[in-house]
Design a protein around this motif. Structure first.
Motif, PDB file in Angstrom:
ATOM      1  N   PRO A  69       0.874  -1.313  -0.008  1.00 30.88           N
ATOM      2  CA  PRO A  69      -0.089   0.043  -0.074  1.00 30.88           C
ATOM      3  C   PRO A  69       0.682   1.316   0.095  1.00 30.88           C
ATOM      4  O   PRO A  69       2.019   1.314   0.277  1.00 30.88           O
ATOM      5  CB  PRO A  69      -0.826  -0.112   1.296  1.00 30.88           C
ATOM      6  CG  PRO A  69       0.266  -0.880   2.109  1.00 30.88           C
ATOM      7  CD  PRO A  69       0.993  -1.739   1.433  1.00 30.88           C
ATOM      8  N   LEU A  70       0.472   2.473  -0.420  1.00 28.76           N
ATOM      9  CA  LEU A  70       0.766   3.647  -0.338  1.00 28.76           C
ATOM     10  C   LEU A  70       0.791   4.390   1.161  1.00 28.76           C
ATOM     11  O   LEU A  70      -0.149   4.150   1.686  1.00 28.76           O
ATOM     12  CB  LEU A  70       0.292   4.515  -1.335  1.00 28.76           C
ATOM     13  CG  LEU A  70       0.684   5.954  -0.942  1.00 28.76           C
ATOM     14  CD1 LEU A  70       2.083   6.146  -1.730  1.00 28.76           C
ATOM     15  CD2 LEU A  70      -0.339   7.021  -1.866  1.00 28.76           C
ATOM     16  N   TYR A  71       1.875   4.565   1.704  1.00 25.61           N
ATOM     17  CA  TYR A  71       1.969   5.076   3.195  1.00 25.61           C
ATOM     18  C   TYR A  71       2.316   6.374   3.065  1.00 25.61           C
ATOM     19  O   TYR A  71       3.730   6.661   2.615  1.00 25.61           O
ATOM     20  CB  TYR A  71       2.905   3.954   3.948  1.00 25.61           C
ATOM     21  CG  TYR A  71       2.138   3.043   4.595  1.00 25.61           C
ATOM     22  CD1 TYR A  71       1.169   3.070   5.201  1.00 25.61           C
ATOM     23  CD2 TYR A  71       2.935   1.900   4.364  1.00 25.61           C
ATOM     24  CE1 TYR A  71       0.665   1.810   5.797  1.00 25.61           C
ATOM     25  CE2 TYR A  71       2.629   0.626   4.794  1.00 25.61           C
ATOM     26  CZ  TYR A  71       1.221   0.533   5.429  1.00 25.61           C
ATOM     27  OH  TYR A  71       0.606  -0.536   5.991  1.00 25.61           O
TER      28      TYR A  71
ATOM     29  N   SER B 143       5.929   1.740   2.007  1.00 27.24           N
ATOM     30  CA  SER B 143       6.017   1.419   3.199  1.00 27.24           C
ATOM     31  C   SER B 143       7.523   0.829   3.452  1.00 27.24           C
ATOM     32  O   SER B 143       8.216   0.410   2.856  1.00 27.24           O
ATOM     33  CB  SER B 143       5.273   0.006   3.336  1.00 27.24           C
ATOM     34  OG  SER B 143       5.849  -0.983   4.209  1.00 27.24           O
ATOM     35  N   GLN B 144       7.922   1.326   4.766  1.00 28.18           N
ATOM     36  CA  GLN B 144       9.208   1.137   5.376  1.00 28.18           C
ATOM     37  C   GLN B 144       9.503  -0.325   5.296  1.00 28.18           C
ATOM     38  O   GLN B 144      10.820  -0.890   5.178  1.00 28.18           O
ATOM     39  CB  GLN B 144       9.373   1.996   6.585  1.00 28.18           C
ATOM     40  CG  GLN B 144       8.730   1.187   7.754  1.00 28.18           C
ATOM     41  CD  GLN B 144       8.809   1.799   9.200  1.00 28.18           C
ATOM     42  OE1 GLN B 144       9.412   2.660   9.202  1.00 28.18           O
ATOM     43  NE2 GLN B 144       8.169   1.017  10.092  1.00 28.18           N
TER      44      GLN B 144
ATOM     45  N   THR C 115      -1.388  -2.611  -5.079  1.00 27.50           N
ATOM     46  CA  THR C 115      -1.353  -1.550  -4.297  1.00 27.50           C
ATOM     47  C   THR C 115      -2.608  -0.695  -4.187  1.00 27.50           C
ATOM     48  O   THR C 115      -3.503  -0.852  -5.212  1.00 27.50           O
ATOM     49  CB  THR C 115      -0.314  -0.503  -4.960  1.00 27.50           C
ATOM     50  OG1 THR C 115       0.064   0.473  -3.941  1.00 27.50           O
ATOM     51  CG2 THR C 115      -0.628   0.107  -6.253  1.00 27.50           C
ATOM     52  N   VAL C 116      -2.815  -0.072  -3.117  1.00 23.92           N
ATOM     53  CA  VAL C 116      -3.837   0.787  -2.599  1.00 23.92           C
ATOM     54  C   VAL C 116      -3.472   2.199  -2.352  1.00 23.92           C
ATOM     55  O   VAL C 116      -2.311   2.265  -1.451  1.00 23.92           O
ATOM     56  CB  VAL C 116      -4.971   0.035  -1.559  1.00 23.92           C
ATOM     57  CG1 VAL C 116      -5.323  -1.376  -2.069  1.00 23.92           C
ATOM     58  CG2 VAL C 116      -4.119  -0.348  -0.224  1.00 23.92           C
ATOM     59  N   ARG C 117      -4.521   3.074  -2.484  1.00 23.32           N
ATOM     60  CA  ARG C 117      -4.383   4.319  -2.015  1.00 23.32           C
ATOM     61  C   ARG C 117      -5.426   4.757  -1.481  1.00 23.32           C
ATOM     62  O   ARG C 117      -6.405   4.695  -1.797  1.00 23.32           O
ATOM     63  CB  ARG C 117      -3.878   5.150  -2.950  1.00 23.32           C
ATOM     64  CG  ARG C 117      -2.637   4.637  -3.836  1.00 23.32           C
ATOM     65  CD  ARG C 117      -2.021   5.588  -4.564  1.00 23.32           C
ATOM     66  NE  ARG C 117      -2.427   5.388  -6.217  1.00 23.32           N
ATOM     67  CZ  ARG C 117      -2.162   4.374  -6.846  1.00 23.32           C
ATOM     68  NH1 ARG C 117      -1.178   3.563  -6.629  1.00 23.32           N
ATOM     69  NH2 ARG C 117      -3.123   4.172  -7.832  1.00 23.32           N
TER      70      ARG C 117
END
Length: 160
Positions: A40-42, A47-48, A78-80
């Protein structure tokens, strides 16, 4: 990470363990028939956790000297929470997906399919309530893309 720049005969015990871990991860990736990464988008970036995974993989020389996943079927899901596509106010703020395309597809050489879902916070964040219809369309499109990617992976001949 410094183990890759240190002669093997000078490795500390920790560096030997790090080199072994990097080699194990590259071996696992190379042995797979297909790959699925769900990232996912963080906070507008990678993501770390996945970034650390990439960094460890890149510590193995095979991951930097050749496209070690050349042609391997790979899906990046991937999700945002918001919307970052063309024409949106946040266009260009997704610093994850382009990076992952470069690493997985361009550097590692995987045959990459990206399945993207935006506006996952619609219905959760009241500031996004005006986008219910658009989010539903994006959700339907992402589900269709995921089904197609799943069919393609499922059609692979798996050795017995």
């Amino acid at each position: 990470m410094s183990a890759g720049m240190t002669p093997a005969e000078e490795h500390t015990a920790e560096q030997r363990e790090a080199v072994a871990l990097a080699a194990t991860l590259v071996d696992e990736l190379r042995a797979a028939d297909a790959l699925l990464f769900a990232v996912p988008l963080y906070n507008f970036g990678v993501s770390q956790h996945f970034k650390t995974y990439v960094d460890v993989v890149l510590a193995d020389p095979r991951a930097t000297t050749e496209p070690f996943l050349a042609g391997k079927p790979t899906v990046l899901a991937t999700v945002r929470g918001g919307a970052y596509g063309a024409g949106t106010p946040r266009e260009g703020w997704d610093h994850s997906t382009p990076y992952l395309r470069r690493i997985i597809g361009d550097c590692w050489g995987a045959d990459l399919t990206v399945v993207e879902r935006e506006f996952t916070l619609v219905g959760v964040n009241p500031a996004l309530d005006a986008f219910v219809d658009q989010a539903a369309q994006m959700h339907a499109g992402a589900l269709q893309s995921a089904r197609e990617a799943g069919r393609a992976l499922g059609a692979l001949s798996v050795p017995s």
